[in-house]
Write an enzyme that holds these catalytic residues in place. Sequence first.
Site, PDB file in Angstrom:
ATOM      1  N   HIS A  74      19.758 -40.584 -12.252  1.00 19.42           N
ATOM      2  CA  HIS A  74      20.887 -39.700 -11.357  1.00 19.42           C
ATOM      3  C   HIS A  74      21.979 -39.020 -11.984  1.00 19.42           C
ATOM      4  O   HIS A  74      22.301 -37.967 -11.795  1.00 19.42           O
ATOM      5  CB  HIS A  74      21.183 -40.297  -9.932  1.00 19.42           C
ATOM      6  N   GLU A  77      21.578 -35.851 -13.419  1.00 23.31           N
ATOM      7  CA  GLU A  77      21.062 -34.662 -12.448  1.00 23.31           C
ATOM      8  C   GLU A  77      22.770 -33.983 -12.524  1.00 23.31           C
ATOM      9  O   GLU A  77      22.703 -32.805 -12.162  1.00 23.31           O
ATOM     10  CB  GLU A  77      20.958 -35.183 -11.198  1.00 23.31           C
ATOM     11  N   HIS A  78      23.601 -34.632 -12.684  1.00 26.46           N
ATOM     12  CA  HIS A  78      24.937 -34.156 -12.886  1.00 26.46           C
ATOM     13  C   HIS A  78      25.383 -33.685 -14.320  1.00 26.46           C
ATOM     14  O   HIS A  78      25.892 -32.464 -14.387  1.00 26.46           O
ATOM     15  CB  HIS A  78      25.999 -35.273 -12.267  1.00 26.46           C
ATOM     16  N   GLU A 154      29.788 -39.367  -3.832  1.00 28.37           N
ATOM     17  CA  GLU A 154      28.606 -38.872  -3.099  1.00 28.37           C
ATOM     18  C   GLU A 154      28.032 -40.330  -2.671  1.00 28.37           C
ATOM     19  O   GLU A 154      27.453 -40.263  -1.643  1.00 28.37           O
ATOM     20  CB  GLU A 154      27.490 -38.540  -4.386  1.00 28.37           C
TER      21      GLU A 154
END
Length: 459
Positions: A74, A77-78, A154
């Site tokens: 993940h 993803e950033h 997040e």
Amino acid sequence: MRIPVYLAAFTALLVLSITVRDADARVFDPETATLSNGMQVVVVSKRSAPVITHMVWYKVGAMDEPQGKSGLAHFFEHLMFKGTEKVPAGQFSEIVAKNGGQDNAFTSSDYTAYYQAIAADRLELVMKLESDRMRNLKLDPKEIETERQVILEERRSRTENRPGARLAEQADAAFFMNHPYGRPVIGWAHEIRDLTHDDIKGFYDRWYAPNNAVLVVVGDVDMADVLPLAEKYYGSLPVRDVPDPVAWREPPHQADGTVVLHDRDVTQPSWSKRYLAPSYLYGATEYAYPLQVLAEVLSGGSTSRLYSSLVVQDKVAASAGAWYSADSRGPATLGFYVSPAPGKSLDDAASAMEAKIADILSDGVTEDEVERAIVRLTDAAELAKDSFQGIARTLGAAVTIGRSAQDVEAWPDRIAAVTIDQVNEAMRHVLTDQGALVSKLLPAETSTQEGETTGKGKS
């Protein structure tokens, strides 16, 4: 007009590598190819509008992270938006937006994907941008620290501040005894904090390669438009030695379990029960299609068995249903959920659901329920043809986990061939009398002495 060198050079490749369209194609009618470096390509021509969805899928997700390093998949993803030498940080999305497009990304346990929706004549632009960051990403320590804080925030907002999300995370961790599906896709907070620059760079170098990726393009193009550009931009990238994924197996579930979360923010209690189930690629795979029909029988709208009986007729539940998805590299789950109607307790609703599960096991489903479920499922497949992004997601997910575009095309026929005996056999294979996990979401416990809220939720 002079034919570009790369177009002439790959005419033979186009002829040899494109899978011939099946004359009996039922769903999306895809064309498939493989680039010279092993990158897979799937194209669906949809001429209804001069736009495309361009997606690159990587065959790596949260389940591929090293033990103790959750959150790496993940994290990218950033980080993939943080720039290269050619496209500095922040400019990727800005360039897409200036050209009238939108872009985003998502991560799962099984894969990571990046996409752009844009005018068809901008196909070369987005390929140039996406292929650049496939191998040339700058992993600046300052950018990594900035995104680490963004990810932790997040996690706080989407999981830690939401009782239902916290319960789901705890239930996943309790349910899977060995398989990494028990780890949250976003990662555990303490492990996110501890990820080093070397961890992050190593993950990128290990998995981000053309031979570990799938390109899906849907829209106002065909393979003749896509393949030469794909070979120019993606095919020029070198092959990397990508490790074989670990063949994770889940041991038999023999003991029932219960996970309970109390929180002061809970206003609507809920109950769920899940069972380990096969998927398209794991376990008794012959049951994957019958289980999809079963889930539709149980939870396919207001006339489904669980909603119509528990909510409409008995009025014991405010909501009730089931879930199942076969699209995973590892094991799937078949689950049931219910929330009590006003004036009813969670125990009332849970007991009613348990009774329905017992009835289903005892009596099975009916021929009429199976027929109507199949009609609803095949109608939904027909409607899916209109969504460019939906097509790209369906095909991309299938090919990335190891299935084929032809499997997707054959789905309506395989669903239509499911029989009542197969549904009942699959149901009894999964709904055993041991190994289930129950989850309960409840308001915070109250003190009988002072009436103050206490318990395990936020203070």
